[in-house]
Design a protein around this motif. Sequence first.
Motif, PDB file in Angstrom:
ATOM      1  N   MET A   1      11.549  10.057  -2.849  1.00 25.71           N
ATOM      2  CA  MET A   1      11.512   9.327  -4.100  1.00 25.71           C
ATOM      3  C   MET A   1      10.147   8.660  -4.261  1.00 25.71           C
ATOM      4  SD  MET A   1      14.245   6.576  -5.443  1.00 25.71           S
ATOM      5  CE  MET A   1      13.540   4.992  -5.774  1.00 25.71           C
ATOM      6  N   LYS A   2       9.540   8.817  -5.401  1.00 23.39           N
ATOM      7  CA  LYS A   2       8.222   8.269  -5.645  1.00 23.39           C
ATOM      8  C   LYS A   2       8.316   6.785  -6.008  1.00 23.39           C
ATOM      9  CE  LYS A   2       3.965   9.081  -8.058  1.00 23.39           C
ATOM     10  NZ  LYS A   2       3.159   9.962  -8.840  1.00 23.39           N
ATOM     11  N   ASN A   3       7.443   5.995  -5.414  1.00 19.41           N
ATOM     12  CA  ASN A   3       7.405   4.569  -5.691  1.00 19.41           C
ATOM     13  C   ASN A   3       6.625   4.341  -6.981  1.00 19.41           C
ATOM     14  OD1 ASN A   3       7.457   1.811  -5.540  1.00 19.41           O
ATOM     15  ND2 ASN A   3       6.082   1.662  -3.798  1.00 19.41           N
ATOM     16  N   HIS A   4       7.250   3.725  -7.957  1.00 21.82           N
ATOM     17  CA  HIS A   4       6.588   3.475  -9.238  1.00 21.82           C
ATOM     18  C   HIS A   4       6.038   2.061  -9.261  1.00 21.82           C
ATOM     19  CE1 HIS A   4       7.839   7.251 -11.007  1.00 21.82           C
ATOM     20  NE2 HIS A   4       9.030   7.060 -10.451  1.00 21.82           N
ATOM     21  N   LEU A   5       4.801   1.942  -9.676  1.00 24.80           N
ATOM     22  CA  LEU A   5       4.142   0.642  -9.756  1.00 24.80           C
ATOM     23  C   LEU A   5       4.258   0.092 -11.165  1.00 24.80           C
ATOM     24  CD1 LEU A   5       0.832   1.483  -7.885  1.00 24.80           C
ATOM     25  CD2 LEU A   5       2.767   0.223  -6.985  1.00 24.80           C
ATOM     26  N   SER A   6       4.218  -1.219 -11.263  1.00 26.07           N
ATOM     27  CA  SER A   6       4.191  -1.831 -12.582  1.00 26.07           C
ATOM     28  C   SER A   6       2.831  -1.539 -13.217  1.00 26.07           C
ATOM     29  CB  SER A   6       4.402  -3.340 -12.471  1.00 26.07           C
ATOM     30  OG  SER A   6       3.271  -3.954 -11.879  1.00 26.07           O
ATOM     31  N   PRO A   7       2.751  -1.592 -14.534  1.00 30.92           N
ATOM     32  CA  PRO A   7       1.461  -1.350 -15.193  1.00 30.92           C
ATOM     33  C   PRO A   7       0.360  -2.298 -14.719  1.00 30.92           C
ATOM     34  CG  PRO A   7       3.231  -1.215 -16.793  1.00 30.92           C
ATOM     35  CD  PRO A   7       3.844  -1.702 -15.500  1.00 30.92           C
ATOM     36  N   SER A   8       0.705  -3.549 -14.458  1.00 28.50           N
ATOM     37  CA  SER A   8      -0.330  -4.491 -14.001  1.00 28.50           C
ATOM     38  C   SER A   8      -0.829  -4.130 -12.605  1.00 28.50           C
ATOM     39  CB  SER A   8       0.186  -5.933 -14.031  1.00 28.50           C
ATOM     40  OG  SER A   8       1.260  -6.104 -13.143  1.00 28.50           O
ATOM     41  N   HIS A   9       0.067  -3.633 -11.751  1.00 34.92           N
ATOM     42  CA  HIS A   9      -0.354  -3.204 -10.415  1.00 34.92           C
ATOM     43  C   HIS A   9      -1.226  -1.957 -10.502  1.00 34.92           C
ATOM     44  CE1 HIS A   9       3.282  -5.345  -8.349  1.00 34.92           C
ATOM     45  NE2 HIS A   9       2.427  -6.183  -8.880  1.00 34.92           N
ATOM     46  N   GLU A  10      -0.852  -1.039 -11.373  1.00 30.38           N
ATOM     47  CA  GLU A  10      -1.664   0.169 -11.565  1.00 30.38           C
ATOM     48  C   GLU A  10      -3.062  -0.193 -12.057  1.00 30.38           C
ATOM     49  OE1 GLU A  10       0.076   3.266 -13.921  1.00 30.38           O
ATOM     50  OE2 GLU A  10       1.894   3.317 -12.701  1.00 30.38           O
ATOM     51  N   ARG A  11      -3.140  -1.114 -13.010  1.00 31.07           N
ATOM     52  CA  ARG A  11      -4.454  -1.545 -13.523  1.00 31.07           C
ATOM     53  C   ARG A  11      -5.289  -2.182 -12.419  1.00 31.07           C
ATOM     54  NH1 ARG A  11      -1.303  -3.014 -17.946  1.00 31.07           N
ATOM     55  NH2 ARG A  11      -1.223  -5.176 -17.244  1.00 31.07           N
ATOM     56  N   ALA A  12      -4.658  -3.010 -11.595  1.00 32.66           N
ATOM     57  CA  ALA A  12      -5.378  -3.676 -10.504  1.00 32.66           C
ATOM     58  C   ALA A  12      -5.929  -2.660  -9.514  1.00 32.66           C
ATOM     59  CB  ALA A  12      -4.466  -4.679  -9.796  1.00 32.66           C
ATOM     60  N   LEU A  13      -5.124  -1.632  -9.180  1.00 33.37           N
ATOM     61  CA  LEU A  13      -5.592  -0.594  -8.260  1.00 33.37           C
ATOM     62  C   LEU A  13      -6.709   0.234  -8.873  1.00 33.37           C
ATOM     63  CD1 LEU A  13      -2.274   0.604  -6.599  1.00 33.37           C
ATOM     64  CD2 LEU A  13      -4.193  -0.568  -5.492  1.00 33.37           C
ATOM     65  N   LYS A  14      -6.597   0.545 -10.156  1.00 28.06           N
ATOM     66  CA  LYS A  14      -7.656   1.304 -10.833  1.00 28.06           C
ATOM     67  C   LYS A  14      -8.950   0.499 -10.836  1.00 28.06           C
ATOM     68  CE  LYS A  14      -5.143   4.838 -12.218  1.00 28.06           C
ATOM     69  NZ  LYS A  14      -5.213   6.081 -11.508  1.00 28.06           N
ATOM     70  N   ARG A  15      -8.838  -0.813 -11.110  1.00 25.33           N
ATOM     71  CA  ARG A  15     -10.028  -1.670 -11.130  1.00 25.33           C
ATOM     72  C   ARG A  15     -10.649  -1.741  -9.743  1.00 25.33           C
ATOM     73  NH1 ARG A  15      -7.995  -5.408 -13.927  1.00 25.33           N
ATOM     74  NH2 ARG A  15      -7.009  -6.546 -12.229  1.00 25.33           N
ATOM     75  N   LEU A  16      -9.818  -1.880  -8.705  1.00 23.11           N
ATOM     76  CA  LEU A  16     -10.318  -1.898  -7.332  1.00 23.11           C
ATOM     77  C   LEU A  16     -11.020  -0.585  -7.005  1.00 23.11           C
ATOM     78  CD1 LEU A  16     -10.572  -3.200  -4.526  1.00 23.11           C
ATOM     79  CD2 LEU A  16      -8.292  -2.278  -4.015  1.00 23.11           C
ATOM     80  N   GLY A  17     -10.404   0.535  -7.361  1.00 21.62           N
ATOM     81  CA  GLY A  17     -11.013   1.836  -7.112  1.00 21.62           C
ATOM     82  C   GLY A  17     -12.346   1.987  -7.822  1.00 21.62           C
ATOM     83  N   SER A  18     -12.385   1.541  -9.067  1.00 21.96           N
ATOM     84  CA  SER A  18     -13.625   1.603  -9.841  1.00 21.96           C
ATOM     85  C   SER A  18     -14.716   0.742  -9.192  1.00 21.96           C
ATOM     86  CB  SER A  18     -13.350   1.128 -11.268  1.00 21.96           C
ATOM     87  OG  SER A  18     -14.514   1.126 -12.028  1.00 21.96           O
ATOM     88  N   ASN A  19     -14.326  -0.433  -8.700  1.00 24.72           N
ATOM     89  CA  ASN A  19     -15.291  -1.320  -8.037  1.00 24.72           C
ATOM     90  C   ASN A  19     -15.809  -0.710  -6.731  1.00 24.72           C
ATOM     91  OD1 ASN A  19     -15.010  -3.190 -10.088  1.00 24.72           O
ATOM     92  ND2 ASN A  19     -13.599  -4.489  -8.940  1.00 24.72           N
ATOM     93  N   ILE A  20     -14.936  -0.038  -6.008  1.00 26.64           N
ATOM     94  CA  ILE A  20     -15.360   0.635  -4.776  1.00 26.64           C
ATOM     95  C   ILE A  20     -16.347   1.747  -5.109  1.00 26.64           C
ATOM     96  CG2 ILE A  20     -14.561   2.158  -2.903  1.00 26.64           C
ATOM     97  CD1 ILE A  20     -11.999   0.373  -2.847  1.00 26.64           C
TER      98      ILE A  20
END
Length: 107
Positions: A1-20
Amino acid sequence: MKNHLSPSHERALKRLGSNISLARRRRHWSQRAMAEQIGASVSTVRRLEAGDAGVAIQHLLGALAAFGMIDRFNALLDTPQDTIGLQVQDAALPERIRGRAEGEAVE
């Protein structure tokens, strides 16, 4: 079963990835060079930069160490600065230990 993230968590991870990604490119490192530094594959670096929630935390730590920013990770959830946790802890203390609240009359 795939773990679904909330939209705010997804945005935070995308921002972190972009910063990296930006930090890596500012240093003129290729994804391959960064992968070698953190002991990962190029595809793992790509996933890290994409904000993939499935990337192991050890790779995030490796990236922070490579950028000279491991202290930022160590500052996460700095317990002396956890005001809510400290308030909950203090509220659980017996009154004889925590003392009376300021302004409270003593009988």
